[in-house]
Design a protein around this motif. Structure first.
Motif, mmCIF file in Angstrom:
data_model
loop_
_atom_site.group_PDB
_atom_site.id
_atom_site.type_symbol
_atom_site.label_atom_id
_atom_site.label_comp_id
_atom_site.label_asym_id
_atom_site.label_seq_id
_atom_site.Cartn_x
_atom_site.Cartn_y
_atom_site.Cartn_z
ATOM 1 N N THR A 488 0.858 -1.438 -0.051
ATOM 2 C CA THR A 488 -0.202 -0.107 -0.063
ATOM 3 C C THR A 488 0.865 1.258 0.003
ATOM 4 N N VAL A 489 2.073 1.097 0.141
ATOM 5 C CA VAL A 489 2.993 2.304 0.143
ATOM 6 C C VAL A 489 3.370 2.580 -1.553
ATOM 7 N N SER A 490 3.831 3.645 -1.869
ATOM 8 C CA SER A 490 4.359 3.870 -3.025
ATOM 9 C C SER A 490 5.933 3.656 -2.975
ATOM 10 N N ARG A 491 6.437 3.726 -4.364
ATOM 11 C CA ARG A 491 7.924 3.694 -4.535
ATOM 12 C C ARG A 491 8.600 4.713 -4.007
ATOM 13 N N TYR A 492 7.971 5.966 -4.366
ATOM 14 C CA TYR A 492 8.762 7.296 -3.649
ATOM 15 C C TYR A 492 8.695 7.203 -2.291
ATOM 16 N N SER A 493 7.739 6.666 -1.603
ATOM 17 C CA SER A 493 7.834 6.517 -0.367
ATOM 18 C C SER A 493 8.876 5.744 0.185
ATOM 19 N N ASP A 538 14.679 17.428 -5.507
ATOM 20 C CA ASP A 538 14.863 16.059 -5.465
ATOM 21 C C ASP A 538 14.956 15.618 -6.947
ATOM 22 N N ARG A 539 16.275 15.306 -7.105
ATOM 23 C CA ARG A 539 16.711 14.710 -8.411
ATOM 24 C C ARG A 539 15.945 13.619 -8.870
ATOM 25 N N ARG A 540 15.304 12.904 -8.310
ATOM 26 C CA ARG A 540 14.458 11.657 -8.768
ATOM 27 C C ARG A 540 13.087 12.170 -9.480
ATOM 28 N N GLY A 568 -1.899 22.006 -14.172
ATOM 29 C CA GLY A 568 -1.203 21.978 -13.097
ATOM 30 C C GLY A 568 0.231 21.697 -13.362
ATOM 31 N N PHE A 569 1.158 22.045 -12.327
ATOM 32 C CA PHE A 569 2.409 21.492 -12.081
ATOM 33 C C PHE A 569 2.428 20.500 -11.365
ATOM 34 N N ALA A 570 3.104 19.294 -11.962
ATOM 35 C CA ALA A 570 2.876 17.936 -11.107
ATOM 36 C C ALA A 570 4.366 17.330 -10.963
ATOM 37 N N LYS A 571 4.396 16.732 -10.038
ATOM 38 C CA LYS A 571 5.711 15.628 -9.526
ATOM 39 C C LYS A 571 5.636 14.570 -10.121
ATOM 40 N N PHE A 572 6.642 14.018 -10.849
ATOM 41 C CA PHE A 572 6.581 12.651 -11.358
ATOM 42 C C PHE A 572 7.958 12.133 -10.999
ATOM 43 N N PHE A 573 7.839 10.895 -10.099
ATOM 44 C CA PHE A 573 8.943 10.329 -9.537
ATOM 45 C C PHE A 573 9.567 9.204 -10.512
ATOM 46 N N MET A 574 10.693 9.467 -10.982
ATOM 47 C CA MET A 574 11.159 8.379 -11.613
ATOM 48 C C MET A 574 11.604 6.880 -10.929
ATOM 49 N N SER A 575 10.936 5.907 -11.278
ATOM 50 C CA SER A 575 11.462 4.917 -10.467
ATOM 51 C C SER A 575 12.438 3.712 -11.020
ATOM 52 N N GLN A 576 12.912 4.313 -12.449
ATOM 53 C CA GLN A 576 14.026 3.468 -12.987
ATOM 54 C C GLN A 576 14.567 4.457 -14.209
ATOM 55 N N PRO A 577 15.724 4.220 -14.495
ATOM 56 C CA PRO A 577 16.496 5.003 -15.652
ATOM 57 C C PRO A 577 15.677 4.688 -16.974
ATOM 58 N N GLY A 584 14.160 -0.267 -25.673
ATOM 59 C CA GLY A 584 14.525 0.877 -26.611
ATOM 60 C C GLY A 584 13.551 1.715 -26.918
ATOM 61 N N THR A 585 12.566 1.868 -26.410
ATOM 62 C CA THR A 585 11.290 3.027 -26.648
ATOM 63 C C THR A 585 11.685 4.561 -26.103
ATOM 64 N N GLY A 586 12.355 4.286 -25.021
ATOM 65 C CA GLY A 586 12.351 5.738 -24.320
ATOM 66 C C GLY A 586 11.364 6.104 -23.361
ATOM 67 N N TYR A 587 10.769 5.200 -23.009
ATOM 68 C CA TYR A 587 9.345 5.386 -22.018
ATOM 69 C C TYR A 587 10.114 5.955 -20.859
ATOM 70 N N ILE A 588 9.453 6.627 -20.006
ATOM 71 C CA ILE A 588 9.710 7.060 -18.626
ATOM 72 C C ILE A 588 8.604 6.353 -17.778
ATOM 73 N N TYR A 589 9.321 5.418 -16.813
ATOM 74 C CA TYR A 589 8.354 4.878 -15.804
ATOM 75 C C TYR A 589 8.367 5.578 -14.385
ATOM 76 N N GLY A 590 7.325 5.714 -13.878
ATOM 77 C CA GLY A 590 7.359 6.285 -12.520
ATOM 78 C C GLY A 590 5.996 6.486 -12.004
ATOM 79 N N GLU A 591 5.745 7.190 -10.911
ATOM 80 C CA GLU A 591 4.720 7.645 -10.170
ATOM 81 C C GLU A 591 4.459 9.274 -10.279
ATOM 82 N N MET A 592 3.117 9.313 -10.475
ATOM 83 C CA MET A 592 2.715 10.678 -10.472
ATOM 84 C C MET A 592 2.481 11.119 -8.809
#
Length: 612
Positions: A488-493, A538-540, A568-577, A584-592
């Motif tokens: 129930t916790v986020s990766r960012y937490s 926060d760099r991530r 709005g201006f949002a925070k997107f936490f990058m969970s992986q490079p 090879g798609t250039g997707y960005i994975y993370g959490e809003m």
């Protein structure tokens, strides 16, 4: 007698001819007029001063309330409190008034024409853009006994005031030139409805832990792209540099931004600087604090060279096989044992010796390890009979007994072949077998598909046990860091918990970098990584403008779209490079992770305006 009358005549004549003091009656009479006019002028000035002060009071209160109307949760309450706080500190200067002030407040989503007044009232934080403050009249006594300022000649006068102010825009500074198409927008939504969907969803913990896949090549919700930077340079090298900076000197207004659309593949290297990966043009910045990585860059990859990334997908991020039982023992398989033997060839060449073989291992464990190795994932074993852990090279199921390399090592069914010999010969040894390292896991439904949203199910428990073996989960995440179906916790937490509890330097399961273990400390940048502070964000976390791309677009084709309003201006936490998924798609994975606020070490300027 004649002399007497002559003297009387001369006295009367002298008195009659004497003009000394002749103005006194006139002066006495005019003094009444002058004093009256002076008092009248004084009261007139006091009346004008009172009206001016009351209007200034109303203007100030309205502006104070308008500054809080940022269309976020609690805006109306904050605006009301801001006004009320000013009410208690206001007073009238030079009028001898010590009473209280009363007022009324109305919030509007839009204003009527000026000659009509008022507007469409609202109690919705998202819709409230204007506030009108009416300061009820107060009364002060005149200095002149009879006032000409009020019918009936009362010796007092009164004044009230009203003002209407509105929130026009916010300016966000120190953020990169990036936009995200609102992932919560659906077809048919108006711009206002899409904005409401963003604000509602992004505040929910159940949504914040859902992984989001941002696609630079698509159009619509879930797309990400670039804004026109302050220097107007929209080329890939310029954007890459802007995005790599720790605190870019760029400001953007919520009222409108200019989009720089089109997929620019090389720009993604700018995002990976956050993970201590410096490639191409960015290599020269690896020791610059202005391009520093995050404090915690754990990513599930041993960084043997600071400018390289894994040639295969990072373990545990994308592999379906890794999402089940990533470490043994676990809640399902509560024990793991094997028979170790230190006899044979100590170099473990797997050519006829048996010293690297662990016998009598659970078939379920052997089968899982076989799947991990087949997927190219590193596996380790930790036990008292091996030094600082060892890599597992092969898993021998019953079907593999007669084939190499199992046959070469003489390994029977349900055995594991280690990369190093055992220290002693011992049967039934307790051991831990699992993935050698792990980045923050993906949601279980996101691998090998084109979904924008994950299901919020990720295996926090296995991540913790791999990366922090033998370390209890901190209290701030312990109750929610469970298996994939229960987390129930986020990766960012979890990322923040590792930082806040000084666990970044913990090595993953093998125990050291020499055994292909990983910790979260940067190894490439000499800055050592930076945490959020007044001089660093926060760099991530990517601070990004969010655009309702269906309501405002579509956008694409490499063209510039001007004056586009921001939801709005949002925070997107990058969970992986970027590139960790190996596709090879250039997707960005993370959490809003929420909307950008005053505690996020960025400058936010609220712009307001008096309307009436």
């Amino acid at each position: 007698m004649t002399v007497y009358f002559e003297r009387l005549r001369r006295s009367v004549s002298t008195f009659w001819a004497d003009t000394t003091g002749v103005m006194l009656p006139y002066v006495a009479l005019m003094m009444v007029v002058f004093i009256g006019l002076g008092a009248l002028a004084l009261d007139g000035g006091r009346a004008l001063s009172m009206q001016t002060q009351m209007q200034a009071m109303a203007d100030g209160w309205a502006l104070a309330g308008a500054r809080e109307l940022n269309q976020q949760s609690g805006a109306i309450t904050r605006a009301t409190n801001a006004i009320n706080n000013m009410v208690t500190t206001n007073a009238l200067t030079g009028l001898g008034y010590s009473g209280s002030f009363t007022h009324s407040v109305n919030f509007y989503s839009s204003l009527n024409a000026a000659n009509v007044g008022g507007g469409i009232t609202t109690t919705d934080d998202l819709q409230a853009r204007y506030v009108r403050v009416i300061v009820n009249p107060v009364t002060v006594s005149t200095m002149f006994p009879i006032s000409f300022f009020k019918a009936g000649g009362s010796n007092s006068f009164s004044a009230g005031a009203q003002a209407t102010a509105g929130f026009t825009s916010q300016t966000y500074c120190d953020i990169p030139p990036v936009f995200i198409c609102n992932p919560y927008e659906t077809a048919g939504m108006t711009d206002s409805q899409a904005t409401a969907a963003l604000r509602t969803n992004i505040a929910l913990p159940s949504v914040q832990r859902k992984q989001v896949r941002l696609d630079p090549a698509k159009s619509g919700p879930g797309q990400f792209g670039y804004l026109v930077p302050p220097d107007g340079c929209t080329g890939a090298s310029c954007l890459e540099d802007w995005i790599a900076q720790a605190k870019p000197k760029a400001c953007y207004q919520s009222a409108s931004v200019d989009l720089n659309t089109g997929y620019k593949a090389s720009v993604t290297d700018g995002f990976n600087v956050r993970f201590d990966i410096y490639k191409g043009n960015l290599k020269k910045y690896q020791n610059s604090a202005a391009y520093a990585p995050a404090t915690n860059v754990r990513q599930g990859h041993v960084r043997s060279a600071c400018n390289s990334t894994a040639g295969t997908p990072y373990p545990f991020l994308s592999q379906t096989a890794a999402s089940t039982g990533a470490i043994y023992p676990n809640a399902t398989t509560t024990t793991a044992t094997g028979d170790f033997d230190n006899t044979g060839n100590s170099n473990c060449s797997n050519s006829g010796n048996k010293s690297c073989v662990i016998k009598n291992v659970s078939p379920a464990i052997v089968s899982q390890v076989y799947g991990w190795i087949a997927a190219g994932l590193p596996v380790s074993v930790v036990a008292t009979t091996v030094g600082a852990g060892s890599t597992i090279d092969k898993a021998c199921r019953p079907a593999d007994v007669g084939t190499a390399p199992c046959s070469n090592a003489g390994a029977g069914a349900n055995t594991l072949i280690m990369h190093a010999p055992a220290n002693v010969k011992q049967a039934g040894v307790s051991m831990t077998v699992g993935l050698s390292l792990s980045g923050l896991p993906m949601d279980t439904n996101l691998y090998n598909n084109t979904l924008t949203f994950g299901n919020g199910q990720w295996d926090c428990d296995s991540y913790w046990r791999i990366n922090h073996p033998g370390v209890a989960k901190p209290a701030d995440i312990a109750s929610g860091c469970l298996g994939a179906a229960s987390t129930t916790v986020s990766r960012y937490s979890v990322y923040l918990s590792e930082i806040n509890n000084n666990l970044v330097s913990n090595f993953s399961l093998p125990g050291s970098t020499l055994k292909n273990g990983e910790n979260g400390a940067p190894t490439c940048s000499s800055t050592g990584g930076v945490a959020a502070s007044p001089t660093q964000t926060d760099r991530r976390v990517i601070f990004s403008a969010v655009i309702n791309c269906l309501a405002q677009g579509p956008f694409g084709g490499g063209q510039t779209a001007n004056n586009i309003p921001v939801a709005g201006f949002a925070k997107f936490f990058m969970s992986q490079p970027i590139g960790a998924n190996g596709d090879g798609t250039g997707y960005i994975y993370g959490e809003m992770s929420g909307l950008v606020g005053s505690l996020d070490e960025v400058q936010i300027l609220n712009q307001v305006q008096l309307y009436r």
